[in-house]
Design a protein around this motif. Structure first.
Motif, mmCIF file in Angstrom:
data_model
loop_
_atom_site.group_PDB
_atom_site.id
_atom_site.type_symbol
_atom_site.label_atom_id
_atom_site.label_comp_id
_atom_site.label_asym_id
_atom_site.label_seq_id
_atom_site.Cartn_x
_atom_site.Cartn_y
_atom_site.Cartn_z
ATOM 1 N N LEU A 53 3.124 -2.896 1.351
ATOM 2 C CA LEU A 53 4.499 -2.831 1.818
ATOM 3 C C LEU A 53 5.230 -1.785 0.999
ATOM 4 N N VAL A 54 6.028 -0.967 1.651
ATOM 5 C CA VAL A 54 6.715 0.126 0.968
ATOM 6 C C VAL A 54 8.189 0.107 1.313
ATOM 7 N N LEU A 67 7.974 -9.358 -6.380
ATOM 8 C CA LEU A 67 7.653 -10.779 -6.529
ATOM 9 C C LEU A 67 7.167 -11.379 -5.205
ATOM 10 N N ALA A 68 7.774 -10.963 -4.096
ATOM 11 C CA ALA A 68 7.332 -11.463 -2.788
ATOM 12 C C ALA A 68 5.901 -11.021 -2.504
ATOM 13 N N CYS A 69 5.580 -9.777 -2.832
ATOM 14 C CA CYS A 69 4.213 -9.286 -2.632
ATOM 15 C C CYS A 69 3.230 -10.037 -3.535
ATOM 16 N N HIS A 70 3.629 -10.299 -4.754
ATOM 17 C CA HIS A 70 2.791 -11.061 -5.674
ATOM 18 C C HIS A 70 2.569 -12.471 -5.143
ATOM 19 N N MET A 74 0.171 -9.331 -1.434
ATOM 20 C CA MET A 74 0.334 -8.021 -0.818
ATOM 21 C C MET A 74 0.395 -6.944 -1.905
ATOM 22 N N LYS A 75 0.157 -5.719 -1.508
ATOM 23 C CA LYS A 75 0.377 -4.574 -2.399
ATOM 24 C C LYS A 75 1.796 -4.045 -2.162
ATOM 25 N N CYS A 76 2.361 -3.407 -3.188
ATOM 26 C CA CYS A 76 3.763 -2.982 -3.118
ATOM 27 C C CYS A 76 3.911 -1.554 -3.627
ATOM 28 N N HIS A 77 4.636 -0.738 -2.871
ATOM 29 C CA HIS A 77 4.917 0.652 -3.246
ATOM 30 C C HIS A 77 6.431 0.849 -3.154
ATOM 31 N N THR A 98 3.184 0.191 -7.314
ATOM 32 C CA THR A 98 3.189 1.650 -7.421
ATOM 33 C C THR A 98 4.641 2.095 -7.351
ATOM 34 N N LEU A 99 5.149 2.624 -8.445
ATOM 35 C CA LEU A 99 6.564 2.999 -8.535
ATOM 36 C C LEU A 99 6.709 4.499 -8.669
ATOM 37 N N GLU A 100 7.513 5.070 -7.780
ATOM 38 C CA GLU A 100 7.916 6.468 -7.909
ATOM 39 C C GLU A 100 9.423 6.496 -8.067
#
Length: 345
Positions: A53-54, A67-70, A74-77, A98-100
């Motif tokens: 999810l991005v 936290l919702a992805c955890h 789910m994976k989170c970007h 993954t943080l940009e």
């Protein structure tokens, strides 16, 4: 007993400050929005565990989505604003996000445009990713049904006024909608920073504005303008004064949007004492210590502050303006030339 920290952290506290003034205090409010949205996507089959999810965030939503992805595997970007600080960045990295962060910008509009542009690039490179679209997808309303239910249970029957930052529109808009659908008389008071296009203040910049989460330099389709009865535009100095006074008088340590909401609440209460006022504290004050609370000696006593009551958006001015919105639609966007002319005036 909770099975995940997200379920525990999401629950707000209703704190009575006066018989007719209640603070709806969250540790981080958007967990409700993120958990509800991710759960809906999984139940509908739109995504499945393990998908990525991005989304874009100035901070609070990034933590909530992480936290919702955890919680749901789910994976989170995240494409983050420069307001994502060291404390949050470390948490996100440990949670596997993954943080940009986009490059520093001189104004909110450029910051948000850079983030949206980067989202588009990520989706083109990774078509299997799901864009959460927290600003535009109505699924972010779902999670706040439980908040409205808690207010309905805890507060006695009678008319309410809900006061809080407009932001993406999903918090104040959703809570008021669910309460109204249940038959409650609710006046909805939205808080905005200057410089936000959402309610037409883009021609009045606020160079010190660091409460980006309650306004926007781009259109948010989740904002349903006709839900709002009153709007307050509050600048940094007034928001700081409200936050400092709230901490001094109640011990509640909250963010700048809460300071602005508290200020608006006290003013609205003077205008109409027939309602119980519930103002939203969307997050804690920790990330505002250096940028705001360290300047607490500059805060004015809120009894000395008074808004400009306006009848036209052309009358907007610092440090604080307010008007009866009365269910109007979104204001017409200004042209670039018009904005420059008005700002210069």
């Amino acid at each position: 007993m909770y099975t995940h920290i997200a379920e525990a952290v999401k629950r707000p506290d209703l704190i009575s400050l006066q018989p007719d003034v209640v603070c709806l205090r969250f540790e981080t409010m958007k967990i409700y929005s993120a958990l509800g949205a991710v759960r809906h996507l999984l139940e509908s089959g739109t995504v499945k565990p393990g998908d990525t999810l991005v989304d874009s965030s100035s901070g609070i939503y990034a933590h909530a989505l992480a936290l919702a992805c955890h919680r749901y595997g789910m994976k989170c970007h995240i494409v983050g604003s420069t307001t994502v600080d060291r404390t949050l960045r470390a948490q996100l990295e440990i949670l596997g996000v993954t943080l940009e962060q986009v490059r520093p910008s001189q104004n909110l509009r450029l910051d948000q445009e850079l983030r949206v542009r980067r989202i588009a690039e990520i989706l083109e490179e990774n078509p299997s990713y799901h864009w959460m679209r927290q600003y535009h997808d109505g699924i972010h309303y779902h999670g706040y049904r439980d908040v409205a239910g808690a207010i309905a249970r805890e507060l006695p029957d009678g008319p309410l006024a809900l006061v809080g930052g407009v932001g993406s529109g999903a918090s104040t808009g959703a809570i008021a909608t669910y309460l109204r659908d249940a038959g409650r008389d609710v006046s909805l008071v939205g808080v905005q920073p200057f410089g936000s296009v959402t309610f037409g203040s883009e021609h009045v910049p606020d160079p010190d504005m660091i409460i980006a989460g309650i306004g926007s330099a781009i259109e948010f389709r989740n904002v349903r303008h006709d839900l709002y009865d009153r709007i307050h535009w509050v600048n940094f100095d007034c928001a700081l004064s409200g936050a400092v006074e709230l901490l001094r008088s109640s011990g509640i340590f909250a963010g700048l949007s809460t300071g602005a909401a508290y200020l608006a609440t006290q003013w609205e209460r003077r205008r109409d004492a027939s309602r119980t006022y519930v103002f939203i504290a969307a997050d804690t004050g920790h990330r505002y210590v250096e940028s705001a609370y360290a300047r607490h000696a500059e805060a004015e006593h809120i009894d000395a502050l008074k808004p400009h009551e306006i009848t036209s958006l052309d009358e907007l001015r610092h440090p604080w303006s307010t008007t009866s919105w009365s269910g109007l639609r979104a204001p017409a966007p200004r042209t670039a030339d018009d904005s420059v002319t008005r700002a210069g005036g």
